[in-house]
Design a protein around this motif. Structure first.
Motif, mmCIF file in Angstrom:
data_model
loop_
_atom_site.group_PDB
_atom_site.id
_atom_site.type_symbol
_atom_site.label_atom_id
_atom_site.label_comp_id
_atom_site.label_asym_id
_atom_site.label_seq_id
_atom_site.Cartn_x
_atom_site.Cartn_y
_atom_site.Cartn_z
ATOM 1 N N UNK A 88 31.326 38.849 41.905
ATOM 2 C CA UNK A 88 31.274 37.398 41.741
ATOM 3 C C UNK A 88 30.868 36.983 40.333
ATOM 4 N N UNK A 89 30.143 37.855 39.640
ATOM 5 C CA UNK A 89 29.679 37.503 38.298
ATOM 6 C C UNK A 89 30.271 38.433 37.241
ATOM 7 N N UNK A 90 31.282 39.182 37.624
ATOM 8 C CA UNK A 90 31.952 40.066 36.672
ATOM 9 C C UNK A 90 32.764 39.250 35.671
ATOM 10 N N UNK A 91 33.069 39.853 34.533
ATOM 11 C CA UNK A 91 33.819 39.144 33.488
ATOM 12 C C UNK A 91 35.196 38.726 33.974
ATOM 13 N N UNK A 92 35.819 39.567 34.783
ATOM 14 C CA UNK A 92 37.150 39.277 35.294
ATOM 15 C C UNK A 92 37.178 39.423 36.815
ATOM 16 N N UNK A 93 37.963 38.582 37.503
ATOM 17 C CA UNK A 93 38.113 38.738 38.950
ATOM 18 C C UNK A 93 38.983 39.942 39.280
ATOM 19 N N UNK A 94 38.913 40.381 40.507
ATOM 20 C CA UNK A 94 39.877 41.376 40.984
ATOM 21 C C UNK A 94 41.217 40.678 41.189
ATOM 22 N N UNK A 95 42.270 41.466 41.257
ATOM 23 C CA UNK A 95 43.591 40.900 41.514
ATOM 24 C C UNK A 95 44.315 41.760 42.545
ATOM 25 N N UNK A 96 45.000 41.095 43.464
ATOM 26 C CA UNK A 96 45.810 41.847 44.414
ATOM 27 C C UNK A 96 47.151 41.155 44.604
ATOM 28 N N UNK A 97 48.167 41.954 44.847
ATOM 29 C CA UNK A 97 49.509 41.440 45.101
ATOM 30 C C UNK A 97 49.749 41.460 46.601
ATOM 31 N N UNK A 98 50.125 40.310 47.138
ATOM 32 C CA UNK A 98 50.316 40.145 48.576
ATOM 33 C C UNK A 98 51.772 39.835 48.873
ATOM 34 N N UNK A 99 52.291 40.454 49.903
ATOM 35 C CA UNK A 99 53.648 40.149 50.357
ATOM 36 C C UNK A 99 53.622 39.812 51.842
ATOM 37 N N UNK A 100 54.502 38.899 52.234
ATOM 38 C CA UNK A 100 54.654 38.514 53.635
ATOM 39 C C UNK A 100 56.074 38.875 54.051
ATOM 40 N N UNK A 101 56.166 39.821 54.963
ATOM 41 C CA UNK A 101 57.464 40.250 55.465
ATOM 42 C C UNK A 101 57.517 39.965 56.962
ATOM 43 N N UNK A 102 58.218 38.911 57.306
ATOM 44 C CA UNK A 102 58.368 38.504 58.713
ATOM 45 C C UNK A 102 57.025 38.344 59.403
ATOM 46 N N UNK A 103 56.071 37.754 58.695
ATOM 47 C CA UNK A 103 54.765 37.488 59.280
ATOM 48 C C UNK A 103 53.792 38.644 59.192
ATOM 49 N N UNK A 104 54.216 39.756 58.620
ATOM 50 C CA UNK A 104 53.344 40.907 58.430
ATOM 51 C C UNK A 104 52.910 40.958 56.965
ATOM 52 N N UNK A 105 51.585 40.910 56.754
ATOM 53 C CA UNK A 105 51.064 40.865 55.396
ATOM 54 C C UNK A 105 50.696 42.264 54.907
ATOM 55 N N UNK A 106 51.072 42.547 53.680
ATOM 56 C CA UNK A 106 50.712 43.794 53.025
ATOM 57 C C UNK A 106 50.183 43.450 51.639
ATOM 58 N N UNK A 107 49.277 44.284 51.127
ATOM 59 C CA UNK A 107 48.702 43.971 49.821
ATOM 60 C C UNK A 107 48.193 45.236 49.137
ATOM 61 N N UNK A 108 48.171 45.188 47.826
ATOM 62 C CA UNK A 108 47.602 46.260 47.022
ATOM 63 C C UNK A 108 46.740 45.652 45.927
ATOM 64 N N UNK A 109 45.639 46.326 45.602
ATOM 65 C CA UNK A 109 44.831 45.909 44.466
ATOM 66 C C UNK A 109 45.532 46.367 43.189
ATOM 67 N N UNK A 110 45.680 45.453 42.254
ATOM 68 C CA UNK A 110 46.333 45.796 40.994
ATOM 69 C C UNK A 110 45.338 45.936 39.846
ATOM 70 N N UNK A 111 44.145 45.360 39.996
ATOM 71 C CA UNK A 111 43.100 45.519 38.991
ATOM 72 C C UNK A 111 41.768 45.089 39.579
#
Length: 206
Positions: A113-136
Motif C-alpha cells: 500500500x505504501x510502495x513506490x509503485x502498485x502491483x499490476x495484473x492483466x485480467x481476461x474474461x472469457x465467457x464469464x470465466x476470469x483469468x489473470x496474471x501478475x505482470x509486475x
C-alpha cells in the motif's frame, strides 16, 4: 540395542507429531470462524447480496460468501460516469494496492500500500470465466505470476474507473485452496484489503 531403541523412540515420537491435511484444514476453518467472530463480521446470504444490488453494507461490516471466499465490497464505482466492467472478451490491466494478512498466525505477510509503485495484473474474461496474471510488483516477486483464484471472485461484481478517488475496493477472506502457492502448501487463510484501478494504458471498453 540402546541406540536402536532410542532411534525407534524418536521415530515414533515424530510420527505422533505428524499433522494430517484434514487436521490442518480443520485448524484453518477454526481460525476463520474465530476471526469472523472477533472482527464482528456479519455474513449475509448470496440472495441477500443480490437483492441489495450486489452490495455489502460496510457500516454493518457485512460480508457475503461467494465460491468459498468471504467478500466485502467497500467501494464499487458503478454509478460513476465512464465506469465499466470487464466484459466477455475483454483484456484489462489493473493496478493494485493490497495488504495480505495471515489469519491463522495473526501477522501481515506482505503489503504494497505504501510502495513506490502498485502491483499490476492483466485480467481476461472469457465467457464469464476470469483469468489473470501478475505482470509486475510485489506479489509477482514473492509468489510468481499466478494470481490467487480468490482474488478473481470480486471482479465479477466490480466496476472500474480511472479517478483516484473512485477506486474499486474490497476486503476478502481467502482459504488456502484459493490463495497463493505458499498458502496452499502450508494451509492457512488470508484476509486481503485490495484496491483496483485501471492502468492508464487501458482503453475503456465501449
Amino acid at each position: 540395542m540402546f541406540i536402536l531403541a532410542l532411534l525407534l523412540a524418536v521415530f515414533f515420537a515424530s510420527c505422533d507429531e505428524t499433522v494430517t491435511y484434514s487436521e490442518m484444514k480443520e485448524k484453518e476453518r477454526k481460525a476463520v470462524n474465530e476471526y469472523i467472530k472477533s472482527e464482528g463480521i456479519k455474513i449475509i446470504s448470496f440472495d441477500e447480496f443480490v437483492s441489495n444490488d450486489s452490495t455489502t453494507d460496510v457500516s454493518k461490516n457485512e460480508y457475503v460468501e461467494v465460491d468459498d471466499v468471504y467478500m466485502q465490497i467497500v467501494n464499487n464505482p458503478k454509478d460513476v460516469p465512464n465506469a465499466f466492467t470487464i466484459g466477455d472478451g475483454d483484456n484489462i490491466d489493473l493496478l493494485i494496492r493490497y495488504n495480505e494478512y495471515n489469519i491463522q498466525d495473526g501477522d501481515t505477510v506482505s503489503d504494497n500500500r505504501y510502495a513506490a509503485e502498485p502491483d499490476e495484473m492483466r485480467v481476461s474474461n472469457i465467457s464469464g470465466s476470469y483469468k489473470a496474471t501478475f505482470t509486475s510488483g510485489m506479489m509477482k516477486t514473492i509468489y510468481g505470476t499466478t494470481v490467487p483464484t480468490g482474488w478473481l471472485v470480486p471482479l465479477r461484481f466490480l466496476s472500474f474507473v480511472r479517478p483516484q478517488s473512485k477506486l474499486a475496493k474490497v476486503n476478502i477472506i481467502v482459504p488456502h485452496t484459493k490463495g497463493t502457492s505458499t498458502a496452499a502448501t502450508y494451509v492457512y487463510p488470508c484476509h486481503y484489503h485490495i484496491t483496483f484501478q485501471p492502468s492508464v494504458s487501458v482503453v475503456v471498453p465501449e
